[in-house]
Design an enzyme around this catalytic site. Structure first.
Site, PDB file in Angstrom:
ATOM      1  N   ASP A  11       0.871  -1.182   0.000  1.00  0.00           N
ATOM      2  CA  ASP A  11       0.000   0.000   0.000  1.00  0.00           C
ATOM      3  C   ASP A  11       0.904   1.226   0.000  1.00  0.00           C
ATOM      4  OD1 ASP A  11      -2.072   1.776   0.234  1.00  0.00           O
ATOM      5  OD2 ASP A  11      -3.104   0.648   1.810  1.00  0.00           O
ATOM      6  N   ASP A 105      -2.590   2.241  -6.257  1.00  0.00           N
ATOM      7  CA  ASP A 105      -1.555   2.279  -5.217  1.00  0.00           C
ATOM      8  C   ASP A 105      -1.550   1.059  -4.317  1.00  0.00           C
ATOM      9  OD1 ASP A 105      -3.956   2.900  -3.924  1.00  0.00           O
ATOM     10  OD2 ASP A 105      -2.868   3.917  -2.326  1.00  0.00           O
ATOM     11  N   GLU A 106      -2.219   0.008  -4.714  1.00  0.00           N
ATOM     12  CA  GLU A 106      -2.357  -1.118  -3.809  1.00  0.00           C
ATOM     13  C   GLU A 106      -2.378  -2.426  -4.586  1.00  0.00           C
ATOM     14  OE1 GLU A 106      -5.533  -2.195  -0.608  1.00  0.00           O
ATOM     15  OE2 GLU A 106      -5.643  -0.073  -1.043  1.00  0.00           O
TER      16      GLU A 106
END
Length: 583
Positions: A11, A105-106
């Site tokens: 993350d 983003d993950e």
DNA sequence: TCTGGGGTCCTTGGGCGT
DNA sequence: TCTGACGCCCAAGGACCC
């Protein structure tokens, strides 16, 4: 649930805000808030500096401004985030072929499938190495969670934030989870959390003790069973590398509620056009058309219609959306409209018609422009009676193929005609205003990219006040409006005058007098080099000249029509790529 | 003092064919 | 021929996630 902690969850920390800080050195160490800047905007991401003021994701922007009046407020630049995300995802794929992105983003990574780690020590080493590699490649920090299941890996990365790594040893998970809030578990949002709280359940341990039957009774079968298992630390979901898209949709919230029915119909048409553009870009067609209406009181209605076959024809989606709108009462006002398509396929009804026609009509001569309807009503009056408004979806689908005529390629799949073709083929399209500032260097962006950056930025306390005032006035009725994220803004009574098209347009150049500079966007000056627009208004544009590798730069103000100033692509966050020389 | 945009998944209820 | 059970599809709403 595996015996070794070989599922990794990455993350990135405050991703959008961190990218902006990396990209704009003057913002480093400062409160940066990225999100919609209109009166109804919300915070997408706040930097850790901003979070100290109480600003967080999903908070109304107005509230964020009260809490953090000196923060830098920026509109998202998704194209840049996407580019950074691709670098990060590339590093993940070096670890394993099994990478499951959850967002920009993950992502989850199955380290075992990549042969990278089969025990705790190797998993930890891989995680540390990954964090270092990401920092080197992007200058950004990410947090890593390692565990024997996806749920626990995600919990671990959340606990590790910011810029940390946490490994949950299999066997310790129940003990670790027990004191945590139920809200820690994925799938427990505000409503379920409140539900559980009323039943006296606030921790994961209490959730586990409540028992499956009780949770099923409270939350329903699927949710109850799933939550109980999670509370026990049980989660067998595999890391899945590829996921099929299930639906495509676009929606707009308006700065001011819409009341005029004609205007509402027009907006629905525009949304349908944009939705079809997206649909085609993704190489899909769809069967179910969904109209979404959020009313003045925030109540939300959806209306849907399923066609007999999938389509990607503008006319079909437009007509279906218009029909659905007729069944919605909009008195009182509408704050949001959306159009979506689900039931996706990778072919269209029109393809099938074309295929059937080709199969039976070989030698009959090609339809030179693809203009002939291929459907059952192709040969004139329909024995079943006219269908003037396309009430029969499949027939309407054939008509849609006709409508796309000018751009159609005989024998090509329907998707071969892009959003531009759809826009051009639309005879009823209302005139658009200036198509952004991309005259010299078109950078078509259907969404929130460079075009979206045409909103405002107020970068810290040294921002030009005049610019902020001018942008605030963008929301006024009859104004020129702003494209991209702000496209729903300032369009109160100015149908067609907003310049707000989300679609790329041919010949989008505008005269110097109309040149507008997207605040926050990247520019190149012939003398001063790379910079970004800090604000603009009253015929002036303020640019801060700095680049990712530099120190905080100086601010200079130019006339908006300064010939030495040109829009530019974002510079890479680390190193000097070709974009650096693009001026 | 208000609540974005783009998604996914689940539940409920009705219609319909078998 | 009628009725109930069942499964499937569709429509609508809601919760949740980033």
């Amino acid at each position: 649930m595996r015996a070794a902690p070989t599922i990794l969850h990455l993350d990135m920390d405050a991703f959008y805000a961190s990218v902006e800080q990396a990209s704009k050195p003057s913002l480093r160490g400062k409160a940066v808030i990225v999100g919609g800047l209109g009166p109804r905007g919300v915070v997408a991401t706040a930097s850790y500096e901003a979070r100290r003021f109480g600003v967080h994701s999903a908070m109304p922007m107005a509230q964020a401004r009260r809490l953090c009046p000196n923060g830098a407020y920026l509109i998202p630049r998704f194209r840049l985030y996407q580019a950074v995300s691709e670098i990060v995802m590339g590093l993940l794929r070096e670890l394993s072929p099994l990478v499951e992105p959850l967002s920009l983003d993950e992502a989850f990574v199955d380290l075992e499938a990549g042969g990278v780690a089969f025990d705790s020590a190797a998993a930890r080493a891989a995680g540390e190495r990954l964090r270092a590699d990401i920092l080197a490649a992007t200058g950004l920090s990410g947090s890593v969670g390692l565990a024997g299941s996806k749920m626990l890996a995600k919990v671990a990365s959340e606990e590790a934030k910011p810029a940390g790594l946490l490994l949950i040893e299999p066997g310790t998970e129940r003990e670790l989870l027990a004191p945590m809030s139920v809200r820690t578990l994925p799938g427990v949002g505000p409503v379920t959390g409140q539900h559980l709280r009323r039943a006296g359940i606030t921790t994961v341990g209490e959730l586990a003790e409540a028992g499956e039957d009780e949770l099923v009774r409270m939350l329903g079968r699927s949710h109850g069973v799933g939550l109980h298992r999670m509370a026990l630390g049980l989660d067998d979901r595999p890391v899945v590398a590829e996921r099929d898209t299930k639906s495509v949709s676009v929606e707009d919230t308006f700065d001011v509620d819409l009341h005029d029915r004609v205007r509402i119909r027009y907006e629905v048409q525009r949304l349908a056009d944009r939705c079809v553009g997206r649909l085609r870009d993704s190489g899909h067609s769809g069967r179910t058309i969904v109209l979404k209406v959020r009313r003045y009181d925030f109540s939300t209605l959806t209306r849907s219609e399923t066609l007999r076959g999938p389509t990607d024809a503008v006319a079909v989606v437009r007509e279906a959306a218009a029909r659905l709108l007729e069944s919605v009462d909009t008195t009182g006002g509408v704050r949001l409209l959306g159009v979506g398509v689900s039931g996706l396929a990778d072919y269209t009804q029109e393809d099938l018609f074309a295929f059937a026609l080709a199969a039976e009509g070989e030698g009959a001569g090609p339809d030179p422009a693809g203009l002939e309807p291929t459907g059952p009503d192709a040969a004139g009056p329909d024995p079943a009676g006219p269908d003037p408004v396309g009430l029969d979806p499949v027939r309407a689908g054939a008509e849609g193929a006709v409508e796309r005529g000018p751009g159609a390629v005989p024998g090509a799949p329907a998707g071969a005609v892009g959003a531009l073709g759809a826009a051009e083929a639309d005879p009823s399209a209302l005139p658009d205003g200036p198509a952004g500032t991309s005259g010299t260097r078109p950078s078509p962006d259907g969404g929130m990219g460079a075009a979206g950056a045409d909103g405002d930025v107020e970068a810290g306390s040294d921002r030009p006040a005049a610019a902020a005032e001018v942008h605030a006035a963008d929301g006024a009725p009859g104004s020129a409006g702003t494209p991209g994220a702000g496209e729903a803004r300032g369009t109160v009574d100015s149908v067609g005058a907003s310049g707000a098209s989300g679609e790329p347009r041919a010949g989008g150049g505008v005269g110097a007098a109309e040149r507008r500079w997207g605040a926050g966007s990247d520019v190149w000056h012939a003398v001063y080099g790379a910079g970004w627009v800090q604000g603009s208004g009253v015929g002036r544009v303020t640019v801060r000249f700095e680049r990712p590798g530099s120190g905080p730069g100086r601010v200079r103000t130019f006339r908006v029509d300064d010939p030495e100033l040109a829009p530019s692509d974002p510079l890479p966050l680390v190193g000097e790529g070709p974009a650096a020389a693009a001026g």
